[in-house]
Write an enzyme that holds these catalytic residues in place. Structure first.
Site, PDB file in Angstrom:
ATOM      1  N   THR A  15       5.336  28.679   8.648  1.00  0.00           N
ATOM      2  CA  THR A  15       6.766  28.594   8.960  1.00  0.00           C
ATOM      3  C   THR A  15       7.213  27.217   9.428  1.00  0.00           C
ATOM      4  O   THR A  15       8.393  27.015   9.738  1.00  0.00           O
ATOM      5  CB  THR A  15       7.136  29.650  10.014  1.00  0.00           C
ATOM      6  N   GLY A  16       6.297  26.253   9.518  1.00  0.00           N
ATOM      7  CA  GLY A  16       6.685  24.868   9.734  1.00  0.00           C
ATOM      8  C   GLY A  16       7.113  24.541  11.151  1.00  0.00           C
ATOM      9  O   GLY A  16       6.664  25.152  12.123  1.00  0.00           O
ATOM     10  N   TYR A  21       8.184   7.879  13.226  1.00  0.00           N
ATOM     11  CA  TYR A  21       8.442   7.821  11.790  1.00  0.00           C
ATOM     12  C   TYR A  21       9.893   8.156  11.477  1.00  0.00           C
ATOM     13  O   TYR A  21      10.593   7.410  10.780  1.00  0.00           O
ATOM     14  CB  TYR A  21       7.555   8.826  11.053  1.00  0.00           C
ATOM     15  N   LEU A  69      12.597   5.620  12.926  1.00  0.00           N
ATOM     16  CA  LEU A  69      12.648   4.316  12.266  1.00  0.00           C
ATOM     17  C   LEU A  69      13.182   4.416  10.839  1.00  0.00           C
ATOM     18  O   LEU A  69      13.888   3.518  10.371  1.00  0.00           O
ATOM     19  CB  LEU A  69      11.267   3.662  12.278  1.00  0.00           C
ATOM     20  N   MET A 125       1.779  16.501  11.556  1.00  0.00           N
ATOM     21  CA  MET A 125       2.832  17.309  10.937  1.00  0.00           C
ATOM     22  C   MET A 125       3.303  16.617   9.662  1.00  0.00           C
ATOM     23  O   MET A 125       4.355  15.985   9.617  1.00  0.00           O
ATOM     24  CB  MET A 125       3.981  17.517  11.920  1.00  0.00           C
ATOM     25  N   ALA A 151       3.597  16.968   5.256  1.00  0.00           N
ATOM     26  CA  ALA A 151       3.673  17.926   4.155  1.00  0.00           C
ATOM     27  C   ALA A 151       2.365  18.007   3.387  1.00  0.00           C
ATOM     28  O   ALA A 151       1.905  19.102   3.037  1.00  0.00           O
ATOM     29  CB  ALA A 151       4.819  17.539   3.214  1.00  0.00           C
ATOM     30  N   HIS A 164      -5.115  -8.459 -12.182  1.00  0.00           N
ATOM     31  CA  HIS A 164      -4.314  -9.592 -11.723  1.00  0.00           C
ATOM     32  C   HIS A 164      -3.128  -9.798 -12.666  1.00  0.00           C
ATOM     33  O   HIS A 164      -3.294  -9.731 -13.879  1.00  0.00           O
ATOM     34  CB  HIS A 164      -5.170 -10.860 -11.719  1.00  0.00           C
TER      35      HIS A 164
END
Length: 469
Positions: free
Chosen positions: A146-147, A186, A189, A322, A324, A448
């Site tokens: 359920t996240g 995360y 920002l 946390m 995905a 390269h």
């Protein structure tokens, strides 16, 4: 009366849940996925990873056209943007992808059940749909996926208009003149970057003495300098204690971490991005006696079993990053084990990426972690300013940092600030997955001119053999 029996029922249609359902379908299981949102994909697809990347991408293109392409000899007349169309573009992407998952469910014979689930015990699940109708389902195995939801601050409630969670920050109707972001992680920002590019004066408040507390400190310090050059303002070692609101004004009360000073900060909007917490409300875990830790995460063993027979948990509702892709791999590993296979997750190789510009990506251990563990290590670094492809593209800020065991040369960590860091990190992930060394990375062909050559040179530099610095 039980409406239908399943081998596996998954509660939650986010990355962990829907991917687990697809894999279970591939393995021939009779499987259902219950999702109350009405759209599959969870937070990530609907109000997280995907819409944020859509806005990051388009805002980056706007800034490039406005400020960067003239350096390449491209002349562009006055550049403007339509925020409403940007949001429609974002919403279209989300809608297309959520419908795509529904199509995958049909292809893999996964039953999609819309509604809110509650565990009844003995393998039974009650599901209430949008019309308040209740159906009962039975399953041999039930997976909780359920996240998570945004963490709020004491006495500060989200209205998603001026006081925002990450969800509200993805759907603003106007660009705020001033935006205060609480939390230099995360999410904070990335959202700070989007709105700064579109014209906001953005200030980021962080309780810690540096941004990104869990990231390699050398990278974090360099990253902060880059973001400051772009126009982000930082107030470190500060926290928000309260908000004063009127119909026309919004003032945040900031206090220093040591409690010695207080400051009033006027702004047009406040984004609270201080983390996320597991979402398990309404599932009936207490009635079943499911064990939780003090932070609300579901306790599991090495194979995702809870203390209740036949009940499992994966993703953001259990400990760990946390992310995905972490949830996806856990879901796949679990259903493969239920099918008698040997699914597993290597948590030492979970990559983390921040999709600002430049990107920041990491995998494995930091110097700080290795020092605390008493492990001797070697470091090799290489700047993008010495990489020919980065120079030709005029995106040469940042560097690659490779960390290897001092004795065995086994690759222990990789940390990158720079163009396409989120793509570059994956060759390091693969080397680590197979237990490879910095020398293995250094001796592998790197065409390269490519940005990947910076990774090769950093690996060479672990032994002091970098060629181009």
């Amino acid at each position: 009366m039980v409406k239908k029996n399943f081998d596996v029922v998954i509660i939650g249609g986010g990355p962990g849940g829907y991917v687990a359902a697809l894999r279970a379908g591939q393995l021939g299981m009779n499987v259902a996925c219950i999702e109350k949102r009405g759209k599959l994909g969870g937070t990530c697809l609907n109000v997280g990873c995907i819409p944020s990347k859509a806005l990051l991408h388009v805002s980056e293109k706007f800034e490039s056209l406005s400020h960067l392409v003239p350096e390449h000899g491209i002349k562009v007349d006055k550049v403007s943007f339509d925020l409403g169309l940007m949001m429609k573009h974002k919403d279209k992407i989300v809608d297309t992808l959520t419908k795509g998952i529904e199509g995958l469910f049909k292809k893999n014979k996964v039953d999609y059940i819309k509604g809110e689930a509650e565990l009844l015990g003995e393998g039974k699940i009650s599901v209430q749909d949008s019309d308040k109708q209740i159906s009962i389902y039975q399953a041999a195995h039930i997976i909780i996926a359920t996240g998570s939801v945004p963490v709020s601050l004491p006495n500060i409630d989200f209205d998603e208009k001026r006081i925002l969670s990450s969800t509200g920050a993805l759907s603003l109707k106007d660009v705020p003149k001033d935006l205060l972001v609480i939390g230099a992680g995360y999410i904070g920002l990335e959202m700070a970057s989007v709105w700064r590019r579109l014209g906001s004066n953005v200030t980021v408040v962080e309780y810690f003495d540096g941004i990104l507390p869990s990231i390699d400190r050398e990278l974090a310090k360099n990253f902060q300098r880059i973001l400051e050059k772009q126009g982000l303002n930082f107030k470190l070692k500060n926290k928000i204690t309260s908000i004063e609101q009127t119909a026309k004004s919004l003032t945040a009360i900031l206090q220093s971490a040591d409690g010695q000073t207080t400051e009033k900060f006027k702004t047009d909007a406040i984004l609270v991005a201080v983390g996320r917490k597991p979402y398990t409300q309404g599932l009936g875990l207490e009635k079943l006696g499911v064990k939780l830790d003090p932070k609300g995460f579901i306790d599991i063993d090495l194979y995702y079993h809870t203390n209740v027979p036949g009940l499992y948990a994966i993703g953001d509702v259990v400990k760990g990053p946390m992310l995905a892709h972490k949830a996806e791999e856990e879901g796949i590993a679990l259903v493969e084990r239920l099918a008698g296979q040997a699914g597993h997750v290597n948590y030492d190789t979970v990559p983390s990426i921040i999709y600002t510009f430049p990107e920041l990506a990491s995998v494995g251990k930091t110097e700080e972690e290795l020092t605390a563990m008493g492990i001797s290590y070697k470091v090799g670094k290489f700047p993008f300013s010495a990489n020919s492809r980065a120079r030709t593209n005029n995106i040469s800020e940042g560097f690659v940092k490779i960390i290897a065991d001092a004795t065995t040369d086994k690759l222990l960590g990789a940390h990158i600030i720079g163009p396409e860091a989120g793509t570059l990190i994956h060759e390091c992930v693969m080397i680590m997955e197979f237990g490879g060394s910095a020398e293995d990375l250094a001796r592998s062909f790197h065409a390269h001119p490519t940005l990947n050559e910076a990774v090769k040179e950093a690996a060479l530099n672990v032994l002091g053999h970098a060629l181009h610095i």
